[in-house]
Write a protein that holds these residues in place. Structure first.
Motif, PDB file in Angstrom:
ATOM      1  N   TYR A  82       0.837  -1.201   0.000  1.00 21.88           N
ATOM      2  CA  TYR A  82       0.000   0.000   0.000  1.00 21.88           C
ATOM      3  C   TYR A  82       0.878   1.259   0.000  1.00 21.88           C
ATOM      4  N   ASN A  83       0.307   2.326  -0.516  1.00 20.45           N
ATOM      5  CA  ASN A  83       0.988   3.617  -0.542  1.00 20.45           C
ATOM      6  C   ASN A  83       0.151   4.662   0.179  1.00 20.45           C
ATOM      7  N   ARG A  84       0.821   5.684   0.684  1.00 19.98           N
ATOM      8  CA  ARG A  84       0.098   6.807   1.272  1.00 19.98           C
ATOM      9  C   ARG A  84       1.021   8.030   1.250  1.00 19.98           C
ATOM     10  N   THR A  85       0.440   9.201   1.447  1.00 25.47           N
ATOM     11  CA  THR A  85       1.210  10.436   1.561  1.00 25.47           C
ATOM     12  C   THR A  85       0.812  11.136   2.848  1.00 25.47           C
ATOM     13  N   GLY A 107      -1.924  10.121   5.681  1.00 25.72           N
ATOM     14  CA  GLY A 107      -2.736   9.942   4.492  1.00 25.72           C
ATOM     15  C   GLY A 107      -3.451   8.608   4.465  1.00 25.72           C
ATOM     16  N   GLU A 108      -4.364   8.478   3.529  1.00 30.10           N
ATOM     17  CA  GLU A 108      -5.143   7.250   3.383  1.00 30.10           C
ATOM     18  C   GLU A 108      -4.340   6.213   2.599  1.00 30.10           C
ATOM     19  N   GLU A 109      -4.308   4.974   3.116  1.00 26.73           N
ATOM     20  CA  GLU A 109      -3.600   3.890   2.440  1.00 26.73           C
ATOM     21  C   GLU A 109      -4.351   3.511   1.168  1.00 26.73           C
ATOM     22  N   THR A 110      -3.590   3.271   0.074  1.00 25.85           N
ATOM     23  CA  THR A 110      -4.201   2.891  -1.197  1.00 25.85           C
ATOM     24  C   THR A 110      -3.207   2.057  -1.995  1.00 25.85           C
ATOM     25  N   PRO A 114      -1.483   7.769  -4.010  1.00 24.87           N
ATOM     26  CA  PRO A 114      -2.033   8.350  -2.780  1.00 24.87           C
ATOM     27  C   PRO A 114      -2.324   9.839  -2.939  1.00 24.87           C
ATOM     28  N   VAL A 115      -3.246  10.312  -2.113  1.00 26.76           N
ATOM     29  CA  VAL A 115      -3.651  11.717  -2.124  1.00 26.76           C
ATOM     30  C   VAL A 115      -3.126  12.392  -0.863  1.00 26.76           C
ATOM     31  N   THR A 116      -2.593  13.593  -1.013  1.00 22.74           N
ATOM     32  CA  THR A 116      -2.102  14.353   0.134  1.00 22.74           C
ATOM     33  C   THR A 116      -3.267  14.801   0.998  1.00 22.74           C
ATOM     34  N   PRO A 117      -3.219  14.600   2.310  1.00 20.62           N
ATOM     35  CA  PRO A 117      -4.328  15.019   3.182  1.00 20.62           C
ATOM     36  C   PRO A 117      -4.527  16.537   3.136  1.00 20.62           C
ATOM     37  N   GLY A 118      -5.716  16.966   3.507  1.00 21.43           N
ATOM     38  CA  GLY A 118      -6.004  18.389   3.583  1.00 21.43           C
ATOM     39  C   GLY A 118      -5.532  18.974   4.906  1.00 21.43           C
ATOM     40  N   HIS A 119      -5.652  20.308   5.026  1.00 24.27           N
ATOM     41  CA  HIS A 119      -5.274  20.994   6.253  1.00 24.27           C
ATOM     42  C   HIS A 119      -6.123  22.250   6.398  1.00 24.27           C
ATOM     43  N   VAL A 120      -6.019  22.918   7.531  1.00 24.15           N
ATOM     44  CA  VAL A 120      -6.838  24.098   7.818  1.00 24.15           C
ATOM     45  C   VAL A 120      -6.188  25.330   7.204  1.00 24.15           C
ATOM     46  N   GLU A 121      -6.883  25.999   6.299  1.00 22.23           N
ATOM     47  CA  GLU A 121      -6.371  27.209   5.655  1.00 22.23           C
ATOM     48  C   GLU A 121      -7.117  28.422   6.233  1.00 22.23           C
ATOM     49  N   GLY A 122      -6.848  28.740   7.483  1.00 20.89           N
ATOM     50  CA  GLY A 122      -7.527  29.851   8.127  1.00 20.89           C
ATOM     51  C   GLY A 122      -6.813  31.173   7.917  1.00 20.89           C
ATOM     52  N   ARG A 139       5.822  10.781   0.992  1.00 19.48           N
ATOM     53  CA  ARG A 139       5.147   9.622   0.421  1.00 19.48           C
ATOM     54  C   ARG A 139       5.770   8.356   0.980  1.00 19.48           C
ATOM     55  N   VAL A 140       4.921   7.421   1.391  1.00 17.46           N
ATOM     56  CA  VAL A 140       5.379   6.139   1.928  1.00 17.46           C
ATOM     57  C   VAL A 140       4.937   5.040   0.959  1.00 17.46           C
TER      58      VAL A 140
END
Length: 344
Positions: A82-85, A107-110, A114-122, A139-140
């Protein structure tokens, strides 16, 4: 009533918000790393340890820094097959207390890309109480973490901005002087200039017609960027990194990626598709992944995935493969290549 911030009042009256407002107005209200120290460069010291080197940064004008030589955070083990970021951010909160922390979003395993997780853009200067500054992504692949991809944006100092503006003014002045005086054009300007064989629009220099439109286009490129930034004819697979002739941030609005068919030995001038990437999006998500799809009625479609940075574009392994997406859509990335990257 007005608050006289820079004044002696015999009491504690200058707040962190006052300092942040000044910094935001001077450096910019976004998330920036300053050109000091190691600028928070990141490395993996082992399979679980991500090291952030010394640097100074600003988040909505709130100054923070890595104290000492470095700071370390933990990266979870990967899963074979599996891969993740993962995404490293600096999280700043202004309420109920002012706090700061380095945080890793897993990140989510796939089995795919893999897709980079989101974050808070305040915006801490517009009512928000949380803002997260992206520092790098990791990336793993299976159990093997790859080299961190830096996501920080460097802020220019006041001195640096002054030098940049002075240099730009000089170059524009030199360029205009060349345009107005070259090959006998008089100092009355282009519109009224007469050359040996007539008006500017009919003169030929070095065998090529010079028109107002061409001069305007050349000046626009000098000021706003533009033109072809790269012509790779590549699949853009993993390990292929495309260096741009000029940064995305130097373009007026962004870049256009143009793909076309590939016959197995050469790129073909058919099955073209063009995809616009705004410069503001690259500034906010520098180094993040973008998907480029193309469908056709008589051949398999395209599903390219690229990491777009301000100065380069990196490929991924899926870009040379074929398969079926979870939606049922079939694609064959080996029959499409990236032809041009155009600044617009």
């Amino acid at each position: 009533m007005p608050h006289f911030v820079t004044s002696a009042q015999g009491r504690a009256h200058v707040t962190s918000a006052n300092a942040a407002h000044w910094n935001a107005g001077t450096l910019g209200g976004g998330c920036y790393v300053l050109p000091l120290g190691n600028k928070m460069a990141c490395t993996m010291t082992d399979s679980n340890t991500l090291r952030v080197l010394f640097g100074v940064a600003s988040v909505c004008g709130r100054q923070w820094e890595v104290e000492g030589d470095y700071e370390e955070v933990n990266i979870d083990n990967g899963v074979p097959g599996y891969n993740r970021t993962d995404l490293l951010v600096c999280r700043i909160e202004t309420a109920p207390q002012e706090t700061i922390a380095l945080k890793v979003y897993k990140g989510e395993e796939t089995t795919g890309t893999p897709v980079t997780p989101g974050h808070v853009e305040g915006d801490l200067n517009d009512g928000d109480t949380v803002c997260e500054m992206p520092i790098c992504s990791v990336r793993v692949n299976g159990i093997n973490p790859q080299a961190p991809v830096m996501l920080t944006e460097e802020s220019h100092t006041i001195e640096g901005n002054a030098i940049d503006l002075a240099d730009l003014a000089k170059r524009l002045g030199d360029y205009m002087s060349q345009m107005l005086t070259a090959k006998g054009i008089s100092d009355r300007g282009i519109a009224g200039a007469k050359l040996a064989d007539g008006a500017v629009t009919s003169v030929k220099l070095a065998g090529k017609a010079v028109t107002e439109a061409k001069l305007a286009e050349a000046l626009a490129y000098k000021v706003n960027g533009g033109g072809v930034l790269a012509s790779p004819d590549w699949y853009m697979t993993e390990g292929q990194t495309l260096k741009l002739a000029r940064r995305v941030s130097e373009q007026r609005t962004g870049i256009v990626l143009v793909f076309s068919a590939y016959s197995g030995s050469a790129a073909g001038n058919y099955y073209f598709s063009a995809h616009f990437v705004p410069k503001q999006a690259v500034a906010k998500a520098n180094g993040c992944g973008w998907e480029f799809d193309q469908d056709s009625g008589d051949r398999y479609g395209m599903a390219k995935y690229l990491y777009i940075f301000d100065g380069e574009i990196r490929g991924t392994a899926v870009n040379g493969k074929s398969g079926t997406a979870p939606s049922g859509r079939r694609f064959d990335n080996a029959i499409y290549v990236l032809r041009w990257v155009i600044g617009v």
